[in-house]
Design a protein around this motif. Structure first.
Motif, short mmCIF file in Angstrom:
data_model
loop_
_atom_site.label_atom_id
_atom_site.label_comp_id
_atom_site.label_asym_id
_atom_site.label_seq_id
_atom_site.Cartn_x
_atom_site.Cartn_y
_atom_site.Cartn_z
N SER A 93 -7.87 27.25 -4.49
CA SER A 93 -7.24 26.88 -3.22
C SER A 93 -8.26 26.32 -2.24
CB SER A 93 -6.54 28.09 -2.59
OG SER A 93 -5.50 28.53 -3.42
N THR A 94 -9.43 26.94 -2.21
CA THR A 94 -10.51 26.44 -1.36
C THR A 94 -10.91 25.03 -1.79
OG1 THR A 94 -11.28 28.70 -1.03
CG2 THR A 94 -12.83 26.93 -0.50
N GLY A 95 -10.99 24.82 -3.09
CA GLY A 95 -11.29 23.48 -3.60
C GLY A 95 -10.22 22.47 -3.22
N SER A 96 -8.96 22.89 -3.23
CA SER A 96 -7.86 22.00 -2.84
C SER A 96 -7.90 21.65 -1.35
CB SER A 96 -6.51 22.64 -3.16
OG SER A 96 -6.36 22.77 -4.54
N ILE A 97 -8.46 22.54 -0.56
CA ILE A 97 -8.58 22.28 0.88
C ILE A 97 -9.77 21.37 1.16
CG2 ILE A 97 -9.10 23.36 3.10
CD1 ILE A 97 -7.53 25.84 2.02
N ILE A 98 -10.88 21.64 0.51
CA ILE A 98 -12.13 20.91 0.79
C ILE A 98 -12.14 19.52 0.14
CG2 ILE A 98 -14.62 20.93 0.40
CD1 ILE A 98 -14.49 23.98 0.70
N SER A 99 -11.54 19.39 -1.05
CA SER A 99 -11.67 18.14 -1.79
C SER A 99 -11.11 16.91 -1.07
CB SER A 99 -11.06 18.28 -3.19
OG SER A 99 -9.69 18.57 -3.11
N PRO A 100 -9.96 16.97 -0.38
CA PRO A 100 -9.54 15.76 0.33
C PRO A 100 -10.50 15.36 1.44
CG PRO A 100 -7.70 17.29 0.12
CD PRO A 100 -8.93 18.01 -0.33
N LEU A 101 -11.08 16.34 2.12
CA LEU A 101 -12.06 16.02 3.17
C LEU A 101 -13.30 15.37 2.57
CD1 LEU A 101 -11.74 19.36 5.18
CD2 LEU A 101 -10.74 17.14 5.76
N LEU A 102 -13.79 15.95 1.48
CA LEU A 102 -14.97 15.42 0.82
C LEU A 102 -14.69 14.03 0.25
CD1 LEU A 102 -17.89 15.92 -0.04
CD2 LEU A 102 -17.00 17.06 -2.07
N ALA A 103 -13.52 13.86 -0.39
CA ALA A 103 -13.17 12.56 -0.95
C ALA A 103 -13.04 11.51 0.15
CB ALA A 103 -11.88 12.65 -1.75
N GLY A 104 -12.50 11.90 1.30
CA GLY A 104 -12.40 10.97 2.43
C GLY A 104 -13.75 10.53 2.93
N ARG A 105 -14.66 11.49 3.06
CA ARG A 105 -16.03 11.14 3.50
C ARG A 105 -16.71 10.22 2.50
NH1 ARG A 105 -16.47 11.73 8.69
NH2 ARG A 105 -16.11 13.85 9.37
N LEU A 106 -16.58 10.56 1.21
CA LEU A 106 -17.22 9.73 0.19
C LEU A 106 -16.63 8.33 0.15
CD1 LEU A 106 -17.60 12.30 -2.74
CD2 LEU A 106 -19.42 11.34 -1.31
N SER A 107 -15.30 8.22 0.32
CA SER A 107 -14.68 6.89 0.27
C SER A 107 -15.03 6.05 1.50
CB SER A 107 -13.17 7.00 0.11
OG SER A 107 -12.59 7.61 1.23
N GLU A 108 -15.40 6.70 2.61
CA GLU A 108 -15.88 5.96 3.78
C GLU A 108 -17.21 5.28 3.46
OE1 GLU A 108 -16.09 8.78 6.95
OE2 GLU A 108 -13.94 8.66 7.38
N MET A 109 -18.02 5.94 2.62
CA MET A 109 -19.32 5.37 2.24
C MET A 109 -19.15 4.24 1.23
SD MET A 109 -21.85 8.62 2.03
CE MET A 109 -20.84 10.06 1.93
N ALA A 110 -18.36 4.50 0.20
CA ALA A 110 -18.05 3.50 -0.84
C ALA A 110 -16.78 3.94 -1.54
CB ALA A 110 -19.20 3.37 -1.84
N ILE A 111 -15.90 3.02 -1.79
CA ILE A 111 -14.56 3.34 -2.29
C ILE A 111 -14.59 4.04 -3.65
CG2 ILE A 111 -14.06 1.14 -3.41
CD1 ILE A 111 -11.62 3.08 -1.19
N GLU A 112 -15.59 3.76 -4.46
CA GLU A 112 -15.62 4.35 -5.80
C GLU A 112 -16.36 5.69 -5.85
OE1 GLU A 112 -19.42 2.24 -5.39
OE2 GLU A 112 -17.39 1.56 -5.05
N LEU A 113 -17.00 6.08 -4.76
CA LEU A 113 -17.79 7.32 -4.76
C LEU A 113 -16.99 8.59 -5.09
CD1 LEU A 113 -20.53 7.14 -1.98
CD2 LEU A 113 -20.79 7.30 -4.46
N PRO A 114 -15.76 8.76 -4.62
CA PRO A 114 -15.03 9.97 -5.01
C PRO A 114 -14.82 10.09 -6.52
CG PRO A 114 -13.96 8.96 -3.13
CD PRO A 114 -15.03 8.01 -3.60
N LEU A 115 -14.52 8.97 -7.18
CA LEU A 115 -14.34 9.01 -8.63
C LEU A 115 -15.66 9.24 -9.35
CD1 LEU A 115 -11.67 6.22 -9.24
CD2 LEU A 115 -11.40 8.69 -9.48
N ARG A 116 -16.72 8.63 -8.85
CA ARG A 116 -18.04 8.88 -9.45
C ARG A 116 -18.42 10.36 -9.31
NH1 ARG A 116 -20.63 4.28 -10.88
NH2 ARG A 116 -20.03 2.38 -9.79
N ALA A 117 -18.19 10.92 -8.13
CA ALA A 117 -18.51 12.33 -7.91
C ALA A 117 -17.66 13.23 -8.80
CB ALA A 117 -18.29 12.69 -6.44
N ALA A 118 -16.37 12.89 -8.96
CA ALA A 118 -15.50 13.69 -9.83
C ALA A 118 -15.99 13.63 -11.27
CB ALA A 118 -14.06 13.19 -9.74
N GLY A 119 -16.36 12.44 -11.74
CA GLY A 119 -16.88 12.31 -13.11
C GLY A 119 -18.15 13.12 -13.31
#
Length: 178
Positions: free
Chosen positions: A87-113
């Motif tokens: 549940s904590t991961g589900s709360i934090i992950s959209p925030l982290l993915a948003g920050r990463l996508s602000e830097m570069a659009i593919e960064l959230p997928l790279r980080a997930a991989g």
């Protein structure tokens, strides 16, 4: 995920949990990296469906691992901590993915991989070094003995299954919409 759990169950039941979880984690990394390579929206949908199918080889064995040989308060405690963690991961992950996508659009997928690959390496290390994980055939033995004998399960499991199913359907709709 749900389709994978329902349709692929005969195949997934044959796999030992350690191999199912390890293989699923590695395949999740590959699927996410394939998402980075595709430029067609149709293929992205196909890969998303593949990711759901692969996850169906991850969660059920993981839940079996967590609940193996524990009952009562100990089981509640184990499941409680597990639910807090995801549940904590589900709360934090959209925030982290948003920050990463602000830097570069593919960064959230790279980080997930990278996270999936790191998890696969960690699971591989655990499987190779922890002797308790080498003895994960308890589900297969329990199923064989249960098929021979009388069903000793509680009848409350059926309404519980319906409640969980309904909750996950509603939860998945809400997560995908919001």
């Amino acid at each position: 995920y749900m389709v994978g759990c329902l349709l692929l169950r005969p195949f997934s039941k044959r796999l030992l949990p350690r191999f199912s979880i390890l293989g699923a984690t590695a395949l999740m990394a590959v699927t996410v990296w394939c998402m980075l390579l595709t430029r067609a929206l149709g293929w992205l949908f196909v890969l998303q469906c593949c990711l759901g199918l692969v996850v169906s080889f991850f969660w059920p064995p993981l839940m079996g691992w967590l609940s193996a040989n524990v009952e009562g308060a100990q089981l509640n405690r184990a499941m409680g901590w597990f639910n807090i963690s995801w549940s904590t991961g589900s709360i934090i992950s959209p925030l982290l993915a948003g920050r990463l996508s602000e830097m570069a659009i593919e960064l959230p997928l790279r980080a997930a991989g990278i996270c999936f690959l790191a998890a696969a390496c960690l699971i591989l290390g655990a499987v190779l070094t922890l002797s308790s994980l080498a003895d994960d055939d308890h589900m297969h033995t329990a199923e064989r003995s249960a098929s021979r004998g009388k069903d000793g399960g509680t009848p409350l499991r059926f309404p519980a299954w319906m409640g969980i199913f309904t909750s996950y359907v509603v939860l998945s709709v809400m997560l995908n919409v919001f």
